[in-house]
Design a protein around this motif. Structure first.
Motif, PDB file in Angstrom:
ATOM      1  N   SER A   1       0.849  -1.186   0.000  1.00  0.00           N
ATOM      2  CA  SER A   1       0.000   0.000   0.000  1.00  0.00           C
ATOM      3  C   SER A   1       0.884   1.234   0.000  1.00  0.00           C
ATOM      4  O   SER A   1       1.985   1.235   0.562  1.00  0.00           O
ATOM      5  N   THR A  41     -12.039   0.751  -1.727  1.00  0.00           N
ATOM      6  CA  THR A  41     -11.083   1.620  -2.386  1.00  0.00           C
ATOM      7  C   THR A  41      -9.898   0.746  -2.807  1.00  0.00           C
ATOM      8  O   THR A  41      -9.839  -0.439  -2.489  1.00  0.00           O
ATOM      9  N   ARG A  60      -6.916  -0.902  -2.244  1.00  0.00           N
ATOM     10  CA  ARG A  60      -6.143  -1.276  -1.070  1.00  0.00           C
ATOM     11  C   ARG A  60      -5.799  -2.760  -1.182  1.00  0.00           C
ATOM     12  O   ARG A  60      -6.484  -3.519  -1.884  1.00  0.00           O
ATOM     13  N   SER A 116      -5.374   4.437  -2.341  1.00  0.00           N
ATOM     14  CA  SER A 116      -6.799   4.430  -1.988  1.00  0.00           C
ATOM     15  C   SER A 116      -7.526   5.723  -2.318  1.00  0.00           C
ATOM     16  O   SER A 116      -8.757   5.747  -2.367  1.00  0.00           O
TER      17      SER A 116
END
Length: 552
Positions: A26, A65, A67, A231
């Motif tokens: 991420s 989102t 992620r 995100s």
């Protein structure tokens, strides 16, 4: 090692080939997984989903989102042989109800921010797993869960995913693709846009969009590229600098925003602007590095034609970009390497794709890896794919002597003027929208009319910058009525008109006092114009531009 024939096989191949390489991370640094760790999470989650009753052929949905939990849960479901799909974050409860009901989804993974919308849809599903509440973290297999047997039983002909079209009219259609189909698309795509385990990419477009689902999730898995999730689209500029991706896919609006951002910064630095305009290598390289685009080996622009002004800007910046063309139903069917790219075209057919044109210019595509069909809709499938397996795209194209395709427009959206001239609204809209950073969305209107007019909105990011420069409030309603703003927009329209034939030019425009959000009344979640609703909603404004006392 034999070539994979399913997505789980492709995934497990990367686990074997590069177990200690970082596969998924991420942007915020909260999650970073090697292929070995990624596989461990997939094994755990797959076992937990199996405990909840998810089986081969069932449908699994996400509303998330961008992620890592999207990749983790989808891959786990894929290893069970489940069919997966994503819901656009902008969908209303009514739209969510349609998608979940139509698909027959049994399990949905989501975030706390979307729970109320899902509950408001009133759809009864077996399990709603909320990432923020730790529901995914608590998933665990039973001791006798046979992970290897589960993923090895998945067949190439199983339906891997559903991609719901963000259609501009009517309910979205559920495009079904098999494992074999997606792997075939990946191989074709790689002919023009090669990707391998040394590459890094950014997942930021909606996972419900074919571009992110295919280019990042599927093709990234198959090639072994590292994926970084973002995100929030507002974090993309920061993520580009952080990741320095080697491959990058974007829709034209993203490229436009990059162009606008650079131009606004150059506007405040005369020396840098002069250096960029003159093509000074040190200045151009510094700007590209600052944007995070210095390592790109290829970049693709898709979903709509890349406007001339944007393409020229990217070329001057040294970004190796080329236009490609595809649809949810066929994948990326045409493209070109950056070296072979020709602006205004979408390249040539990629390996495995056949094509032909109807008398009216409509493009027909055939390949062994087209969609299997539209979910639960044999009639629409039969309308789209004829008896000889040709898919009728609805796009009108021309083909030059070297085999390069040029998309004219959607067959049903062409403007036919009162004088009988065929006009591409997208061509008109691109010319106007890219002539001024202040101009956002443009809708060209002129079907059966004596001349073209346009509805225009201001760019929501550029407007506050211009407002500050002009000493105005950044309120679209106030800006739209301000003479100075209207004069700047008129300059953009005039500049755009200079690029158009006389019959295409916009004679009048209405500057609307609003910004149009994605997924609203005017734009689909992917930014496509919903022309019929727009024409109905703004009928008064349109008619006023054709009023008797204002005729041309």
């Amino acid at each position: 090692m034999s070539e994979p024939s399913t997505l789980p096989q492709a995934f497990q191949r990367q686990v074997e080939l590069q177990p200690d390489a970082v596969a998924l991370r991420s942007h915020d640094g909260a999650i970073s997984l090697t292929w070995r760790e990624y596989n461990g999470e997939v094994r755990r989650i797959a076992g937990g989903l199996a405990n909840l009753g998810l089986e081969r052929g069932d449908v699994f949905a996400t509303l998330l989102t961008n992620r890592p939990e999207f990749n983790l849960t989808e891959m786990a479901a894929n290893h069970l042989g489940a069919t997966t799909f994503s819901i656009y974050n902008t969908c209303s409860p009514e739209q969510i109800k349609y998608l979940l009901t139509h698909s027959g989804a049994r399990i949905v993974v989501t975030e706390e921010q979307y729970v109320d919308k899902i509950k408001a849809s009133g759809v009864q599903i077996d399990h709603l797993l909320v990432v923020d509440d730790g529901d995914v973290d608590r998933l665990a297999p039973e001791p006798d869960f046979d992970f290897e047997a589960a993923w090895q039983s998945v067949s190439p002909d199983d339906v891997l995913c559903i991609i719901y079209t963000s259609g501009t009219t009517g309910d979205p259609k559920g495009v079904e693709h098999t494992h074999a189909g997606v792997l075939g698309m990946s191989k074709a795509f790689g002919a023009a846009y090669p990707t391998d385990d040394t590459d890094s990419a950014i997942s930021y477009l909606p996972s419900a969009h074919a571009a992110d689902r295919c280019c990042c999730y599927y093709f990234g898995t198959i090639s072994g590229a590292q994926i970084t999730t973002v995100s929030d689209l507002k974090q993309l500029p920061e993520a580009l600098v952080d990741v320095q991706p080697t491959v990058f896919a974007a829709v034209p609006r993203v490229w436009e925003k990059i162009k606008i951002g650079v131009e606004l910064q150059l506007g405040a630095n005369e020396q840098a602007k002069a250096g960029f305009d003159a093509g000074v290598p040190e200045v151009v390289d510094a700007i590209r590095a600052k944007l995070g685009l210095r390592r790109l080996k290829w970049a693709i622009s898709g979903a709509a034609p890349c406007p001339q002004g944007v393409y020229t800007f990217l070329q001057n910046l040294g970004v190796p970009v080329s236009d490609g063309w595809g649809m949810s139903e066929v994948g990326f069917a045409t493209g070109a390497t950056p070296e072979e790219a020709r602006h205004g075209t979408v390249g040539r057919p990629l390996p495995g794709y056949e094509w032909k044109l109807l008398d009216d210019g409509e493009l027909l595509i055939r390949a062994p890896f087209l969609m299997r069909g539209y979910r639960n809709d044999r009639a629409k499938t039969a309308d789209a794919i004829d008896a000889e397996n040709w898919f009728h795209t609805g796009d009108v194209v021309t083909v030059d002597d070297d085999g390069y395709f040029r998309v004219v427009d959607r067959k049903k959206e062409l403007i036919i003027s009162a004088g009988g001239k065929n006009i591409s609204p997208i061509n008109v809209e691109n010319a106007i929208s890219t002539s001024s950073p202040l101009i956002g969305t443009v809708v060209a209107i002129g079907d059966a009319r004596p001349y073209n007019v346009a509805l225009i909105t201001l760019d929501p990011e550029a407007a506050p910058v211009f407002a500050a420069q002009l000493g105005l409030e950044a309120d679209p309603a106030l800006l739209a009525s301000d003479p100075k703003v209207r004069a700047l927009v008129q300059q953009g329209v005039d500049a755009g008109n200079e690029q158009l034939a006389r019959v295409e030019q916009v004679k009048k425009f209405e500057l609307l006092p609003v910004f149009w959000p994605l997924g609203g009344d005017e734009l689909t979640p992917t930014g496509k114009l919903m022309r019929k609703p727009i024409n109905a909603k703004y009928a008064a404004e349109i008619e006023s531009m054709y009023a008797e006392n204002g005729s041309m």
